[in-house]
Design a protein around this motif. Structure first.
Motif, mmCIF file in Angstrom:
data_model
loop_
_atom_site.group_PDB
_atom_site.id
_atom_site.type_symbol
_atom_site.label_atom_id
_atom_site.label_comp_id
_atom_site.label_asym_id
_atom_site.label_seq_id
_atom_site.Cartn_x
_atom_site.Cartn_y
_atom_site.Cartn_z
ATOM 1 N N ILE A 88 -8.560 -18.626 10.177
ATOM 2 C CA ILE A 88 -7.165 -18.895 9.829
ATOM 3 C C ILE A 88 -6.755 -18.091 8.602
ATOM 4 C CG2 ILE A 88 -5.563 -20.673 9.026
ATOM 5 C CD1 ILE A 88 -7.136 -22.682 10.692
ATOM 6 N N LEU A 89 -7.630 -18.078 7.582
ATOM 7 C CA LEU A 89 -7.311 -17.347 6.361
ATOM 8 C C LEU A 89 -7.195 -15.850 6.625
ATOM 9 C CD1 LEU A 89 -9.621 -19.224 3.828
ATOM 10 C CD2 LEU A 89 -7.135 -19.367 3.995
ATOM 11 N N ASN A 90 -8.095 -15.321 7.453
ATOM 12 C CA ASN A 90 -8.019 -13.898 7.790
ATOM 13 C C ASN A 90 -6.727 -13.584 8.534
ATOM 14 O OD1 ASN A 90 -10.462 -13.237 6.612
ATOM 15 N ND2 ASN A 90 -11.642 -13.549 8.490
ATOM 16 N N GLY A 91 -6.332 -14.491 9.429
ATOM 17 C CA GLY A 91 -5.079 -14.302 10.148
ATOM 18 C C GLY A 91 -3.887 -14.326 9.218
ATOM 19 N N GLU A 92 -3.944 -15.222 8.221
ATOM 20 C CA GLU A 92 -2.848 -15.314 7.259
ATOM 21 C C GLU A 92 -2.782 -14.060 6.394
ATOM 22 O OE1 GLU A 92 0.455 -17.238 5.640
ATOM 23 O OE2 GLU A 92 -0.742 -17.645 7.424
ATOM 24 N N ARG A 93 -3.949 -13.559 5.989
ATOM 25 C CA ARG A 93 -3.957 -12.328 5.189
ATOM 26 C C ARG A 93 -3.391 -11.158 5.995
ATOM 27 N NH1 ARG A 93 -9.459 -13.949 4.243
ATOM 28 N NH2 ARG A 93 -9.639 -15.175 2.319
ATOM 29 N N SER A 94 -3.764 -11.094 7.272
ATOM 30 C CA SER A 94 -3.258 -10.027 8.132
ATOM 31 C C SER A 94 -1.746 -10.125 8.287
ATOM 32 C CB SER A 94 -3.931 -10.105 9.505
ATOM 33 O OG SER A 94 -3.408 -9.134 10.379
ATOM 34 N N ARG A 95 -1.253 -11.358 8.448
ATOM 35 C CA ARG A 95 0.189 -11.558 8.581
ATOM 36 C C ARG A 95 0.916 -11.141 7.305
ATOM 37 N NH1 ARG A 95 4.205 -14.881 7.346
ATOM 38 N NH2 ARG A 95 2.865 -16.069 5.945
ATOM 39 N N GLU A 96 0.345 -11.481 6.151
ATOM 40 C CA GLU A 96 0.955 -11.107 4.879
ATOM 41 C C GLU A 96 0.971 -9.593 4.694
ATOM 42 O OE1 GLU A 96 -1.210 -13.206 1.927
ATOM 43 O OE2 GLU A 96 -0.250 -15.147 2.347
ATOM 44 N N ASP A 97 -0.110 -8.922 5.126
ATOM 45 C CA ASP A 97 -0.154 -7.461 5.023
ATOM 46 C C ASP A 97 0.932 -6.825 5.886
ATOM 47 O OD1 ASP A 97 -2.274 -7.617 3.296
ATOM 48 O OD2 ASP A 97 -3.812 -7.217 4.812
ATOM 49 N N GLU A 98 1.092 -7.338 7.112
ATOM 50 C CA GLU A 98 2.115 -6.805 8.004
ATOM 51 C C GLU A 98 3.511 -7.060 7.443
ATOM 52 O OE1 GLU A 98 1.819 -4.938 10.742
ATOM 53 O OE2 GLU A 98 -0.312 -4.872 10.232
ATOM 54 N N GLN A 99 3.699 -8.228 6.845
ATOM 55 C CA GLN A 99 5.003 -8.553 6.262
ATOM 56 C C GLN A 99 5.316 -7.635 5.094
ATOM 57 O OE1 GLN A 99 6.514 -12.701 5.891
ATOM 58 N NE2 GLN A 99 6.391 -12.363 3.706
ATOM 59 N N GLN A 100 4.303 -7.339 4.265
ATOM 60 C CA GLN A 100 4.529 -6.447 3.131
ATOM 61 C C GLN A 100 4.879 -5.043 3.600
ATOM 62 O OE1 GLN A 100 4.655 -7.434 -0.175
ATOM 63 N NE2 GLN A 100 5.587 -5.398 -0.290
ATOM 64 N N LYS A 101 4.231 -4.583 4.675
ATOM 65 C CA LYS A 101 4.562 -3.269 5.233
ATOM 66 C C LYS A 101 6.008 -3.244 5.719
ATOM 67 C CE LYS A 101 -0.143 -2.137 6.762
ATOM 68 N NZ LYS A 101 -1.017 -1.923 7.956
ATOM 69 N N LYS A 102 6.443 -4.343 6.331
ATOM 70 C CA LYS A 102 7.822 -4.435 6.812
ATOM 71 C C LYS A 102 8.802 -4.403 5.645
ATOM 72 C CE LYS A 102 10.793 -7.283 9.776
ATOM 73 N NZ LYS A 102 10.858 -8.498 10.636
ATOM 74 N N ILE A 103 8.475 -5.141 4.582
ATOM 75 C CA ILE A 103 9.330 -5.155 3.391
ATOM 76 C C ILE A 103 9.426 -3.757 2.787
ATOM 77 C CG2 ILE A 103 9.453 -5.945 0.991
ATOM 78 C CD1 ILE A 103 8.356 -8.637 1.951
ATOM 79 N N ASP A 104 8.283 -3.087 2.643
ATOM 80 C CA ASP A 104 8.269 -1.740 2.055
ATOM 81 C C ASP A 104 9.109 -0.778 2.885
ATOM 82 O OD1 ASP A 104 6.603 -2.704 0.100
ATOM 83 O OD2 ASP A 104 4.761 -1.921 0.999
#
Length: 232
Positions: A88-104
């Motif tokens: 679950i934590l790895n999935g959350e980290r992956s989701r946060e990374d993808e979200q940051q890429k979208k924001i950038d």
């Protein structure tokens, strides 16, 4: 009687799946997840909670600190692994990374993308219209509306943006990129329009603040040479 433990575990494993209500599902399972961890590393946590003055999060922090000091204590990492939390934590980290890429990507396009940059002044006291499911937080005071946003002021001023838009709190404004300059009409009040943009007010003006950059203000008197504002 609470929910069966296996049902809670199943819900936790699925909590990182997107879709309608995903954020609410994650929130609703937070307490259960903390309680399950406390069951493994702090057997007296329920009594301590009943005493009052502590939240589940505080009890978990205390228990984690204590377990690190005691010899032969339960490994928190092992508990996470056994309960499937690592996935679950790895999935959350992956989701946060993808979200940051979208924001950038959105912020970069806003700064230097094609078309023109339009800044919309948000009058003091305006009501901000937005979809809470489609918001990305860039940093405190700056957020991205990915689908729709707008404003309504007491004097009838209103604006609706149906495209990706950044809301900046200081100064309070919307920033949006359009294919071309906005169209302005003043035959019936003050109106501004463009693809995905509708603005209407009793009075206002549009000022060109730089190359391919415009500001919409809701002020009856245009001050001479107002300073341009650009996204930092």
């Amino acid at each position: 009687m609470g929910r069966p433990l296996e049902d809670i575990k199943d819900g936790l494993l699925k909590s990182n799946i997107g879709g309608n209500g995903a954020a609410y599902r994650r929130f609703s399972y937070t307490g259960a997840a903390i309680a399950m961890l406390l069951d493994r590393i702090s057997h007296a946590w329920q009594s301590r909670l009943a005493e009052g003055g502590r939240t589940l999060r505080q009890l978990l922090q205390e228990a984690a600190t204590e377990s690190m000091r005691l010899p032969g204590s339960v490994s928190i990492e092992q508990v996470l692994l056994e309960c499937g939390y690592e996935e679950i934590l790895n999935g959350e980290r992956s989701r946060e990374d993808e979200q940051q890429k979208k924001i950038d990507s959105i912020m970069e396009n806003l700064k230097s993308g094609s078309g023109v940059l339009v800044e919309i002044e948000i009058p003091h006291g305006s009501t901000i219209l937005f979809d809470p499911i489609n918001i990305l937080v860039v940093r405190p005071g700056v957020r991205i509306h990915t689908s729709i946003c707008g404003l309504k002021a007491h004097n009838g001023t209103e604006a609706f943006v149906e495209r990706v838009c950044v809301e900046d709190q200081e100064p309070h404004r919307f920033l949006v990129r359009l294919p071309g300059p906005p169209e302005v009409r003043e035959d019936d009040g003050f109106t501004v329009s463009g693809p995905g943009l509708r603005v209407r007010a009793p009075a206002g003006f549009v000022k060109e603040t730089g190359p391919a950059s415009y500001r919409i203000s809701f002020t009856e008197v245009l001050t001479e040479n107002p300073p341009p504002r650009h996204l930092e």
